[in-house]
Design a protein around this motif. Structure first.
Motif, PDB file in Angstrom:
ATOM      1  N   ALA A  39       1.140   4.046  -2.834  1.00 39.26           N
ATOM      2  CA  ALA A  39       1.076   5.749  -2.351  1.00 39.26           C
ATOM      3  C   ALA A  39       2.011   6.557  -2.818  1.00 39.26           C
ATOM      4  O   ALA A  39       1.904   7.651  -3.383  1.00 39.26           O
ATOM      5  CB  ALA A  39       0.778   5.790  -0.972  1.00 39.26           C
ATOM      6  N   PHE A  82       0.668  -1.243  -0.135  1.00 35.06           N
ATOM      7  CA  PHE A  82      -0.110   0.129  -0.194  1.00 35.06           C
ATOM      8  C   PHE A  82       0.744   1.252   0.052  1.00 35.06           C
ATOM      9  O   PHE A  82       0.497   2.186  -0.687  1.00 35.06           O
ATOM     10  CB  PHE A  82      -0.982  -0.067   1.260  1.00 35.06           C
ATOM     11  N   LEU A  83       1.861   1.334   0.845  1.00 29.51           N
ATOM     12  CA  LEU A  83       2.715   2.653   0.877  1.00 29.51           C
ATOM     13  C   LEU A  83       3.608   2.777  -0.320  1.00 29.51           C
ATOM     14  O   LEU A  83       4.072   3.817  -0.797  1.00 29.51           O
ATOM     15  CB  LEU A  83       3.686   2.315   2.219  1.00 29.51           C
ATOM     16  N   ALA A 108       2.133   6.778  -6.445  1.00 29.30           N
ATOM     17  CA  ALA A 108       1.150   8.096  -7.202  1.00 29.30           C
ATOM     18  C   ALA A 108       1.766   9.175  -6.613  1.00 29.30           C
ATOM     19  O   ALA A 108       1.713  10.223  -7.582  1.00 29.30           O
ATOM     20  CB  ALA A 108      -0.068   7.724  -6.339  1.00 29.30           C
ATOM     21  N   PHE A 109       2.291   9.533  -5.322  1.00 32.14           N
ATOM     22  CA  PHE A 109       2.963  10.947  -5.065  1.00 32.14           C
ATOM     23  C   PHE A 109       4.064  11.310  -5.914  1.00 32.14           C
ATOM     24  O   PHE A 109       4.098  12.437  -6.572  1.00 32.14           O
ATOM     25  CB  PHE A 109       3.383  10.764  -3.463  1.00 32.14           C
ATOM     26  N   LYS A 130      10.289   4.728  -1.978  1.00 30.82           N
ATOM     27  CA  LYS A 130       9.540   3.771  -2.661  1.00 30.82           C
ATOM     28  C   LYS A 130      10.423   2.498  -2.965  1.00 30.82           C
ATOM     29  O   LYS A 130       9.626   1.473  -2.877  1.00 30.82           O
ATOM     30  CB  LYS A 130       9.285   4.244  -4.221  1.00 30.82           C
TER      31      LYS A 130
END
Length: 90
Positions: free
Chosen positions: A14, A10-11, A17-18, A82
């Motif tokens: 996220a 999930f991180l 996407a960031f 990431k």
């Protein structure tokens, strides 16, 4: 172990996407022509404008060169984080 994998996945998504959002901010910073477009748009409070305001606050209000330096630094940190989550997910 499954919870750690789910959380890191999930991180990873996220932060990915960031990083894409920050790259689009990079392009808009490069393309703008001296007009300060960092004004907060409070009349239209869509989620797009909220994310744009957050990105503008992260980048700062300096010259275009200072903004590009800050964007590059944020992107570098984002890609490092990431990749850490990607390695944890494996």
């Amino acid at each position: 172990m499954v919870i750690l994998s789910f959380t890191s996945s999930f991180l990873f998504a996220a932060i990915n996407a960031f990083s894409i959002w920050m790259i689009s901010s990079l392009f808009s910073t490069i393309m703008k022509t001296g007009i300060n477009s960092n004004s907060l748009q409070s009349t239209n409070s869509s989620i797009n404008n909220k994310f744009e305001n957050i990105a503008n606050q992260l980048i700062g209000n300096g010259s275009q060169m200072e903004q590009l330096k800050m964007l590059c630094f944020i992107l570098l940190i984002t890609f490092i984080i990431k990749n850490i989550f990607f390695i944890i997910n494996r």
